[in-house]
Design an enzyme around this catalytic site. Structure first.
Site, PDB file in Angstrom:
ATOM      1  N   GLU A 189       0.805  -1.228   0.000  1.00 29.42           N
ATOM      2  CA  GLU A 189       0.000   0.000   0.000  1.00 29.42           C
ATOM      3  C   GLU A 189       0.836   1.276   0.000  1.00 29.42           C
ATOM      4  OE1 GLU A 189      -3.165   0.346  -0.240  1.00 29.42           O
ATOM      5  OE2 GLU A 189      -4.127  -1.514   0.412  1.00 29.42           O
ATOM      6  N   GLU A 206      -4.272 -10.378  -0.197  1.00 29.93           N
ATOM      7  CA  GLU A 206      -5.108 -10.288   1.003  1.00 29.93           C
ATOM      8  C   GLU A 206      -6.527 -10.584   0.561  1.00 29.93           C
ATOM      9  OE1 GLU A 206      -4.692  -6.520   3.138  1.00 29.93           O
ATOM     10  OE2 GLU A 206      -2.536  -6.545   2.812  1.00 29.93           O
TER      11      GLU A 206
END
Ligand code: IPT
Length: 970
Positions: free
Chosen positions: A410, A486
């Site tokens: 991220e 994820e």
């Protein structure tokens, strides 16, 4: 003095990064108690601490390794994406907790031998530190979860040495460490003094490939100085290390069969024991392959966590994680979002897990300023980015378990990430590169996404995803394998929908599995409960979003882990007609390490058992076997087939269950016949109607053993058992998944008033020997409602039979949280026995792990202690249950089944509680008997409940019968 805190340089005075290894060269462990002093800011920190004569007698002590907030200095703070300081890179707040550490240690005369050098190694310091040896400044470093080494030869002396370390909580490096976790500081990994004898090996790089076509292995060890290599088992004895050795036949390393060869590297100055695993990782034909085979990740994201020690883990804890993973069929770990302690990777090599090793990098907080000034695309940070990647790759490059490098998490996109990828590709062309936030996959080898919906994953699986604008980029990405780095956010009760993901991974070769977010709840032990974000008075925090793991903070498996184990089991056992089908879902191995046994249970009681012989079944193959000859039974009967470890393994003992399947071989005999007492042999004693407001003077209403309140029509006793009788319940204490998503189901439900329903009696009548109570259930301020009709009659054996009919009225646009009955029993009820699914909780979209059987638990044991209290503990498809205590109790029988929950508090109490300690046993046992509940989904981060698991508001009927259970006679 502290300009390095806000500079872009990642460090100064450090040695070049190199492989992490141990050898026979002498070393001095510098772990243990250090003198420690914490100052609220750099300005307030003491001066002169580096001076060997500095008087630290007024300081306290702190263990190394540890994180100071976990030892009562300052407080932990949790934010997910938010930076807990203003975004003005590279500046950090004046309030910058600064910890001074000091210790002395002895060095023997002649340590390391003639001409030996000495290196001081820090395996992890959060977030920035300067070190001084005997008063000499060594340098500084950032990169909390990466090693730092200083050359200390010229400052080290025989006898007493004094080491001083100053650690700052905040530094420019903090901008690169915005991982979703507690902000914690200190020297949290080992500190070691290493002797580097003359002629010692500085660095080496093991290249051990496997050719699946020929079975040959190739081995070459690049070394910083000429070295010799011995792998006795392979007949390599004292050969030059840095030459290519071909071995005609080796056993490859895989996560399923982690074969390691003991080896030794030797130079003039030292011997290094090695463990070599031969394997080759490629991206070919659009697939990620190891040793020529497509692999399927049954993975988890693992943060390092311990409820008392934070991210300072003992080896025991690391091993416990891996054993738990292996025992739950997990085969892969993404080291979110930083390289783990090195020992963890050694254990992965040894016990067998695929590892995606992720760099210590995240700049997620720039999201909230539209990624303005994101370091990922700012050349001033280039050095810091490359430094982090180099330290990751160099340290971990010799682990066979590491099969992919991940640039970080991220952090948006940008040149610095691109350069990290380019450097990595040059340095280690043998491992693919992963980075999720590069959605266009320009600089990665694998297309990776997080929390993509089932629908999108299906499209990606068919290589039919939305095209990228740039045709070239699109073609590149479309040709890549796909992983969900994820998915299935394991926060609280859930995740739901795992099975549907697994089906996609098994259908589309391109979908190579994923990594559940995440392994462990980062709860902090506080007295008798676990604390989460906000519990330490943080001005900004993200609450319980930090407790989103498959295991509770103390590593007790949550129902989510048990479900995951079942969904990803490497052997699938199903039945088709009279045949059992066994499918080998391993990627490499056959099933010879498993033995298969069966049991036949009638009404949950074992009546026969046996073993099954399986033909040899290679990876990917399936076979059919006749169902074993079974004895005749009359009651509902199930055949359960189990695959267990035939022998002890390093991660579980013989007998450990790997997979199972269940087949119904005889259905329940015809459902209990409807009311037998319509002749009125035990008539309703009176028929009343509330409409006329007949006085309360008349006595209660009775039906067989049942006593009813004449005004509300509610059952108040069965025989001698007083109770607060069943009535419609639609509410559940929202789960974390109900509380997430746009819009959150919880908001929708509260919006229409499902948490504040009122019951109005329309009429209480006798009809054909039945007692019929008609009600309307509705919230204030709304015109929607539900007609709930209770038809009480007498069943066989004087049982009270209740049929609940539900009919929604008005424009219902929301699903029901649950649909069923709630009632309250006396608090002395403590045991529950049932025949149905168990032993654990089950919900519509998380029920694979619950098998049909007969189970028993105390009321306490039925509770799942989610760190943040919420709906939990539902037992599904219950045929019958008894809820009993010393004075007898109640038997409930379904027609055919119901879902059961029993707890010592109400759903409202659960809803109101913020921590497990807020749940205090009351004066009743509250029982829900449900037709169904809304699914769980994974909307706390990701998709919500799939339509097929939604509890759409609709007319429905639930039938159960009640009977008193007599008190046991002594
Ligand atoms: C994703 C993060 O990568 C992970 O660290 C964690 O925060 C997870 O979410 C939620 O628990 S990012 C999210 C915005 C999709």
């Amino acid at each position: 003095m502290t300009s390095y805190l806000t500079g872009f340089a990642p460090g100064a005075g450090r040695r070049e990064p190199r492989a992490g290894f141990t050898s026979d060269a002498p070393r001095i462990e510098l772990n243990g108690p250090w003198r420690f002093h914490l100052s609220p800011s750099v300005a307030e920190a003491p001066t002169g601490v580096a001076d060997p004569e500095f008087d630290d007698s007024g300081w306290g002590e702190l263990p190394v390794p540890s994180l100071w907030q976990m030892h009562g200095h300052g407080s932990p703070a949790y934010t997910n994406v938010d930076y807990p300081f203003p975004i003005e890179p590279p500046f950090v707040p004046d309030e910058n907790p600064t910890g001074d550490y000091r210790r002395d240690f002895e060095v023997p005369e002649g340590w390391g031998g003639d001409g030996a050098a000495a290196v001081l190694r820090f395996d992890g310091v959060d977030s920035c530190f300067t070190a001084w040896l005997n008063g000499h400044e060594l340098g500084f470093s950032t990169g909390s979860r990466l090693p730092t080494e200083f050359e200390v030869t010229e400052y080290l002396r025989p006898g007493r040495n004094v080491l001083a370390v100053r650690v700052h909580q905040w530094s420019a490096g903090s901008y690169l460490e915005d991982q979703d976790m507690w902000w914690l500081s200190g020297i949290f990994r080992d500190v070691t003094l290493l002797a580097r004898p003359a002629g010692a090996l500085d660095d080496f790089f093991v290249h051990a490939g496997y050719d699946a076509a020929t079975g040959a292995g190739t081995l070459r060890v690049e070394t910083s100085v000429p070295a010799r290599l011995t792998v006795a088992e392979l007949g390599l004895v004292d050969v030059p290390a840095d030459a290519t050795h071909t071995i005609a036949a080796v056993r490859p390393w895989t996560a399923e069969t982690p074969r390691l060869y003991q080896a030794e590297l030797s130079t003039a100055g030292e011997r290094v024991p090695l463990r070599i695993g031969f394997r080759t990782v490629t991206v070919e034909d659009g697939l990620l392959k190891v040793n020529g085979e497509r692999v399927l990740f049954r993975g988890v994201n693992r943060h390092e966590w311990h409820p008392e020690h934070g991210r300072a883990l003992s080896e025991e804890t690391m091993r416990e994680d891996i054993l738990l993973m292996k025992r739950h069929n997990i085969n892969a770990v993404r080291t979110s979002h930083y390289p783990p302690h090195q020992r963890f990777l050694e254990l992965c090599d040894e016990l067998g897990l695929w590892v995606v090793d992720e760099c210590d990098l995240e700049t997620h907080g720039f999201l909230f300023v539209d990624w303005r000034d994101n370091p990922s695309d700012d050349p001033r940070w280039r050095e810091a980015y490359l430094d982090r990647m180099r330290r990751t790759v160099e340290r971990d490059k010799n682990h066979p378990s590491v099969i992919m490098w991940s640039l970080g998490n991220e952090s948006g996109t940008g040149r610095n990430l691109e350069e990290m990828a380019a450097w990595t590709r040059r340095r280690d062309p043998d491992r693919p590169i992963h980075y999720e936030h590069d959605w266009d996959s320009r600089y990665v080898d694998v297309y990776s996404r997080m929390y993509a919906s089932h629908e999108e994953v299906d499209a990606i699986g068919r290589r039919a995803e939305e095209p990228l604008e740039d045709a070239g980029a699109d073609a590149h990405r479309r040709a890549l394998p796909f992983v969900l780095c994820e998915y299935a956010h394991a926060m609280g009760n859930g995740p739901g929908g795992l099975t549907e993901y697994q089906r996609l991974f098994e259908t589309h070769p391109r979908c190579q599995g994923g990594f559940v977010w995440e392994w462990i709840d980062h709860g902090i032990r506080r007295g008798d409960h676990f604390a989460y974000g906000g519990d330490f008075g943080e001005e900004l925090h993200d609450g319980n979003f930090v407790t989103d793991g498959l295991v509770f903070p103390d590593r007790t498996p949550s129902p989510g882990l048990v479900e995951y184990k079942k969904v990803i089991e490497p052997v699938r056992i199903t039945a088709e007609a009279d045949l059992l089908r066994v499918t080998n879902l391993y990627d490499f191995r056959d099933l010879s390490h498993l033995s298969f046994g069966w049991t036949l249970e009638e009404e949950g009681v074992v009546v026969a058992d046996g073993t099954l012989e399986l033909p040899e079944l290679p990876a990917g193959a399936s076979t059919e076997l006749p169902v074993p000859r079974l004895p005749e039974t009359t009651g509902e009967s199930w055949l359960t087939v189990r695959a267990v470890l035939a022998e002890d393994t390093p991660w579980a003992p013989a007998g450990h269950e790997v997979a199972w399947g269940q087949v119904a071989v005889r259905p329940a005999p015809g459902a209990a016949s409807p009311a037998t007492s319509t002749t009125g042999s035990t008539p309703v004693s009176t028929s009343v109607s509330t409409s006329g407001g007949t006085g309360a003077a008349a006595g209660p209403v009775t039906l067989g053993p049942g006593t009813f309140d004449r005004l509300t029509g509610r059952l108040t006793a069965i025989g001698g058992l007083a109770l607060d009788g069943p009535r419609l319940d639609l509410w559940r204490a929202p789960t974390d998944n109900d509380r997430g998503g746009f819009p959150a189901m919880e908001k929708v439900w509260r919006g229409v008033g499902l948490d504040r329903l009122r019951h109005r009696v329309i009429g209480i009548d006798r009809e054909d020997g039945s007692l019929v109570v008609r009600t309307r259930v509705a919230p204030a301020a709304r015109d929607i409602g539900v007609l709930a009709t209770y038809r009480w009659s007498l069943g066989a054996g004087d049982r009270l039979r209740l049929t609940l009919e539900v009919e929604p009225q008005g424009p219902w646009q929301v699903p029901f949280p649950r649909l069923g009955l709630r009632m309250a029993l006396p608090a002395w009820i403590d045991r529950v026995r049932w025949f149905g699914r168990g032993p654990g909780e089950a919900y519509a979209d998380s029920r694979q792990a619950a098998r049909v059987g007969r189970f028993e638990a105390s009321v306490e044991e039925l509770q799942t202690p989610y760190v943040f209290p919420q709906e939990n503990g539902n037992r599904a498809d219950v045929r019958w249950a008894t809820l009993t205590g010393p004075r007898g109790g109640l038997r409930v029988t379904g027609e055919p089944v119901f879902d059961l929950t029993a707890r010592r508090w109400t759903s409202e109490d659960l809803d109101a509680a913020a921590h497990t300690v807020d749940l205090v046993p009351g004066d009743a046992v509250h029982v829900n008997l449900d037709l169904a509940q809304h699914g769980l989904g994974t909307a706390s981060c990701g998709p919500g409940v799939l339509p097929e698991h939604a509890l759409t508001a609709r007319a429905a009927t639930l039938t159960v019968t009640f009977a008193e259970v007599a008190a046991p006679t002594e």
